[in-house]
Every structure is written in structure tokens, then in C-alpha cells.
Scaffold this motif. Structure first.
Motif, mmCIF file in Angstrom:
data_model
loop_
_atom_site.group_PDB
_atom_site.id
_atom_site.type_symbol
_atom_site.label_atom_id
_atom_site.label_comp_id
_atom_site.label_asym_id
_atom_site.label_seq_id
_atom_site.Cartn_x
_atom_site.Cartn_y
_atom_site.Cartn_z
ATOM 1 N N SER A 132 -9.776 -1.936 -0.253
ATOM 2 C CA SER A 132 -9.206 -0.846 -1.040
ATOM 3 C C SER A 132 -10.299 -0.071 -1.764
ATOM 4 O O SER A 132 -11.301 -0.637 -2.186
ATOM 5 C CB SER A 132 -8.202 -1.388 -2.055
ATOM 6 O OG SER A 132 -8.844 -2.189 -3.024
ATOM 7 N N ILE A 177 -2.796 -2.900 -8.895
ATOM 8 C CA ILE A 177 -3.497 -2.067 -7.920
ATOM 9 C C ILE A 177 -3.306 -0.622 -8.366
ATOM 10 O O ILE A 177 -2.200 -0.218 -8.712
ATOM 11 C CB ILE A 177 -3.018 -2.306 -6.470
ATOM 12 C CG1 ILE A 177 -1.561 -1.931 -6.288
ATOM 13 C CG2 ILE A 177 -3.235 -3.753 -6.067
ATOM 14 C CD1 ILE A 177 -1.099 -2.006 -4.862
ATOM 15 N N HIS A 195 -3.564 -1.433 0.938
ATOM 16 C CA HIS A 195 -4.337 -1.848 -0.228
ATOM 17 C C HIS A 195 -4.626 -3.347 -0.257
ATOM 18 O O HIS A 195 -5.773 -3.760 -0.425
ATOM 19 C CB HIS A 195 -3.601 -1.437 -1.503
ATOM 20 C CG HIS A 195 -4.478 -1.411 -2.700
ATOM 21 N ND1 HIS A 195 -4.999 -0.242 -3.205
ATOM 22 C CD2 HIS A 195 -4.958 -2.403 -3.482
ATOM 23 C CE1 HIS A 195 -5.760 -0.518 -4.248
ATOM 24 N NE2 HIS A 195 -5.731 -1.840 -4.438
ATOM 25 N N CYS A 196 -3.575 -4.158 -0.111
ATOM 26 C CA CYS A 196 -3.767 -5.603 -0.189
ATOM 27 C C CYS A 196 -2.637 -6.326 0.529
ATOM 28 O O CYS A 196 -1.661 -5.715 0.951
ATOM 29 C CB CYS A 196 -3.875 -6.066 -1.644
ATOM 30 S SG CYS A 196 -2.401 -5.797 -2.652
ATOM 31 N N ASP A 235 -7.684 -8.480 -0.726
ATOM 32 C CA ASP A 235 -7.938 -7.046 -0.865
ATOM 33 C C ASP A 235 -8.295 -6.524 0.518
ATOM 34 O O ASP A 235 -9.127 -7.108 1.218
ATOM 35 C CB ASP A 235 -9.099 -6.798 -1.841
ATOM 36 C CG ASP A 235 -9.393 -5.324 -1.982
ATOM 37 O OD1 ASP A 235 -8.774 -4.682 -2.826
ATOM 38 O OD2 ASP A 235 -10.253 -4.818 -1.219
ATOM 39 N N THR A 293 -8.511 -4.139 -6.496
ATOM 40 C CA THR A 293 -7.363 -4.977 -6.803
ATOM 41 C C THR A 293 -7.763 -5.859 -7.976
ATOM 42 O O THR A 293 -8.853 -6.427 -7.981
ATOM 43 C CB THR A 293 -6.993 -5.841 -5.580
ATOM 44 O OG1 THR A 293 -6.713 -4.982 -4.471
ATOM 45 C CG2 THR A 293 -5.785 -6.709 -5.843
ATOM 46 N N SER A 351 -4.454 2.488 -2.135
ATOM 47 C CA SER A 351 -4.894 2.799 -0.768
ATOM 48 C C SER A 351 -3.711 2.683 0.192
ATOM 49 O O SER A 351 -2.703 2.058 -0.106
ATOM 50 C CB SER A 351 -5.993 1.822 -0.342
ATOM 51 O OG SER A 351 -7.135 1.984 -1.145
ATOM 52 N N GLY A 367 0.822 -1.207 0.000
ATOM 53 C CA GLY A 367 0.000 0.000 0.000
ATOM 54 C C GLY A 367 0.854 1.255 0.000
ATOM 55 O O GLY A 367 2.077 1.193 -0.119
#
Length: 83
Positions: free
Chosen positions: A43, A70, A26-27, A40, A47, A23, A7
Motif C-alpha cells: 500500500s 488504513i 491495500h491489505c 500489507d 497500514t 490503495s 481496498g
């Protein structure tokens, strides 16, 4: 088991600060006995695996040939597990 957090936030293992579509958290990619799972983390912009958008907070098993994107960033994700 190894977990890679991805992220914009500097607390992540992989920081993608150049892409505003990513984000803060994010993941995550989890490796467990040679199998990989992508999660994910709620986010905002999603993704993508091989061009298909995952469910928000979704989870999917991935293989080495899968392409993960992403925001506007394509991840060389398998490299994160070769360290």
C-alpha cells in the motif's frame, strides 16, 4: 482458512471507496484456525496496527483487540470474520 481482501477496488471483499488514502488493493487479513494475520499489499499510504506503521508488504499476527487503520479509516476487522 478465510482471507478478507480490503481496498478501494470493487473486486475486494471489503471496499472502502470513500477514503482516497486507501490503495486499490491495500491489505488482507487471513484467519487460520482462530489466528489472524494482517498483510500489507504494498500500500502507498501504509497500514497501521495500534498506531504503529507496518512495513510495506509486511505481515503481522493480530489479536481481536488490535486497532487497524488504513488511510483515514479504522477497520472493524473482527466483524468480517463473524459472518
Amino acid at each position: 482458512m478465510k482471507i478478507i481482501k480490503i481496498g478501494r477496488d470493487t473486486s475486494n471483499d471489503v471496499v472502502i471507496s470513500h477514503d482516497p488514502m486507501v490503495s486499490h488493493a491495500h491489505c488482507q487479513i487471513i484467519e487460520n484456525y482462530g489466528e489472524y494475520t494482517l498483510l500489507d499489499c504494498n500500500s502507498l499510504n501504509g497500514t497501521y496496527v495500534n498506531g504503529m506503521k507496518m512495513r510495506r508488504n509486511g505481515e503481522i499476527r493480530i489479536k481481536q483487540s488490535d486497532i487497524i487503520r488504513i488511510g483515514n479509516t479504522t477497520l472493524p476487522w473482527i466483524q468480517y470474520f463473524m459472518r
